[in-house]
Design a protein around this motif. Structure first.
Motif, PDB file in Angstrom:
ATOM      1  N   PRO A  73       0.809  -1.233   0.000  1.00 46.37           N
ATOM      2  CA  PRO A  73       0.000   0.000   0.000  1.00 46.37           C
ATOM      3  C   PRO A  73       0.839   1.278   0.000  1.00 46.37           C
ATOM      4  O   PRO A  73       0.425   2.301  -0.543  1.00 46.37           O
ATOM      5  N   SER A  74       2.038   1.226   0.599  1.00 52.25           N
ATOM      6  CA  SER A  74       2.889   2.418   0.671  1.00 52.25           C
ATOM      7  C   SER A  74       3.558   2.728  -0.661  1.00 52.25           C
ATOM      8  O   SER A  74       4.149   3.794  -0.825  1.00 52.25           O
ATOM      9  N   GLY A  75       3.505   1.792  -1.622  1.00 54.39           N
ATOM     10  CA  GLY A  75       4.215   1.961  -2.873  1.00 54.39           C
ATOM     11  C   GLY A  75       5.507   1.160  -2.900  1.00 54.39           C
ATOM     12  O   GLY A  75       6.174   1.074  -3.920  1.00 54.39           O
ATOM     13  N   GLU A  76       5.856   0.580  -1.765  1.00 56.86           N
ATOM     14  CA  GLU A  76       7.075  -0.230  -1.683  1.00 56.86           C
ATOM     15  C   GLU A  76       6.874  -1.569  -2.397  1.00 56.86           C
ATOM     16  O   GLU A  76       5.788  -2.154  -2.350  1.00 56.86           O
ATOM     17  N   THR A  77       7.907  -2.033  -3.065  1.00 57.73           N
ATOM     18  CA  THR A  77       7.894  -3.356  -3.686  1.00 57.73           C
ATOM     19  C   THR A  77       8.903  -4.215  -2.951  1.00 57.73           C
ATOM     20  O   THR A  77      10.075  -3.845  -2.851  1.00 57.73           O
TER      21      THR A  77
ATOM     22  N   ILE B 129      12.827  -4.315  -2.914  1.00 56.17           N
ATOM     23  CA  ILE B 129      13.273  -4.065  -4.290  1.00 56.17           C
ATOM     24  C   ILE B 129      13.197  -2.581  -4.595  1.00 56.17           C
ATOM     25  O   ILE B 129      14.117  -1.988  -5.172  1.00 56.17           O
ATOM     26  N   GLU B 130      12.090  -1.948  -4.187  1.00 55.72           N
ATOM     27  CA  GLU B 130      11.905  -0.516  -4.436  1.00 55.72           C
ATOM     28  C   GLU B 130      11.318   0.115  -3.183  1.00 55.72           C
ATOM     29  O   GLU B 130      10.341  -0.405  -2.616  1.00 55.72           O
ATOM     30  N   ARG B 131      11.923   1.214  -2.716  1.00 57.37           N
ATOM     31  CA  ARG B 131      11.450   1.862  -1.509  1.00 57.37           C
ATOM     32  C   ARG B 131      10.125   2.580  -1.750  1.00 57.37           C
ATOM     33  O   ARG B 131       9.754   2.860  -2.900  1.00 57.37           O
ATOM     34  N   ARG B 132       9.439   2.863  -0.656  1.00 56.80           N
ATOM     35  CA  ARG B 132       8.128   3.540  -0.771  1.00 56.80           C
ATOM     36  C   ARG B 132       8.293   4.928  -1.325  1.00 56.80           C
ATOM     37  O   ARG B 132       9.345   5.569  -1.195  1.00 56.80           O
ATOM     38  N   LYS B 133       7.217   5.416  -1.953  1.00 56.00           N
ATOM     39  CA  LYS B 133       7.257   6.762  -2.553  1.00 56.00           C
ATOM     40  C   LYS B 133       7.209   7.803  -1.462  1.00 56.00           C
ATOM     41  O   LYS B 133       6.500   7.678  -0.473  1.00 56.00           O
TER      42      LYS B 133
END
Length: 274
Positions: free
Chosen positions: A177-181, A269-273
């Protein structure tokens, strides 16, 4: 599920927006699944205030929620959809074939009389809990475990969900939900669907008293304090306060506080926006 707006008959109702509660089917909770919930008022065992802005609030009981969903292969029937004062989502009372009753976080679209199940080999339908390795790609899930058998830790609040994006080896890739992968083991369980009460973010208290009912006392800004009380305090007139920071001097709004040596970094893999 909808929200109610009020005519501005009183100042407190002018901006008040609350849930319509039209999805609630029962007003009284299951007594066997209740526990007392004590309030500290922000005080420690010596009676000294260690956490500010806590106190009061309406008396309430804690509902014991089943976050593990470990009763595998046994069909449960949804008895009621209920309000829980301890969380933003709705909860559902389910009764298993052997007579045991449990509370679960109610997913959006769950209805009274519906059958749900958990475990390996279960159909990926709304309300069912199964390992991430058996859920089809692209499915929206909630109540996700971080470690096998730990119990649900992610995507538990109202309207929350994560999307199963891909699978690599024995890990599933989730878009949170935070945008984190991030990667989660395929053995970890998740529940199919999104969490109920998605209109929770549209609610507005309308008055300060409603915050007091929730147990939250008035919060002081650091800018209005004296220099002895806060790093942003002091100054003549309405001073801006300089760089935003906490009472202990830790910068806020952009300063990274995450431990760079955290063991879970390798799974992100990808931090939250921002």
């Amino acid at each position: 599920m909808a929200v109610r707006k009020f005519k501005p008959v009183t100042p407190g109702q002018r901006n008040k927006v609350i849930s319509a509660f039209d999805d609630i089917t029962c007003k009284k909770p299951e007594k066997s699944l209740l526990e007392p919930l004590k309030r500290s008022g922000g005080r420690n065992n010596q009676g000294k205030m260690t956490m500010r802005y806590i106190g009061g609030g309406h008396k309430k009981m804690y509902r014991i929620i089943d976050f593990h969903r470990n009763k595998d292969g046994v069909v449960a029937i949804v008895k009621t959809i209920e309000y829980d004062p301890n969380r933003s989502a709705r909860i559902a009372l389910v009764q298993y074939e052997d007579g045991e009753k449990r509370y679960i976080i109610a997913p959006q679209g769950l209805t009274v009389g519906q059958e749900i199940c958990s475990g390996k080999g279960v159909a990926p339908e709304v309300g069912n809990t199964l390992p991430l390795g058996e859920i089809p790609l692209g499915t929206l899930v909630h109540n996700i475990e971080l470690r096998p058998g730990q119990g649900a830790a992610m995507a538990r609040s109202a309207g929350a969900f994560a999307q199963l994006a891909a699978r690599e080896g024995n890990h599933a890739i989730l878009r949170l939900p935070s945008g984190e992968t991030r990667m989660v083991l395929c053995e970890c369980r998740a529940t199919v669907g999104t969490v109920s009460n998605p209109d929770h973010n549209l609610e507005s208290h309308g008055k300060a008293g409603r915050k007091r009912w929730l147990g939250r006392r008035p919060r002081n800004r650091g800018v209005v304090m004296n220099p002895v009380d806060h790093p942003m305090g002091g100054g003549e007139g309405r001073a801006s306060g300089g760089h935003p920071r906490s009472r202990k001097g830790l910068p806020a709004k952009g300063y990274k506080t995450r431990n760079p040596k955290s063991t879970s970094n390798k799974f992100i893999i990808e931090r939250r926006k921002k």
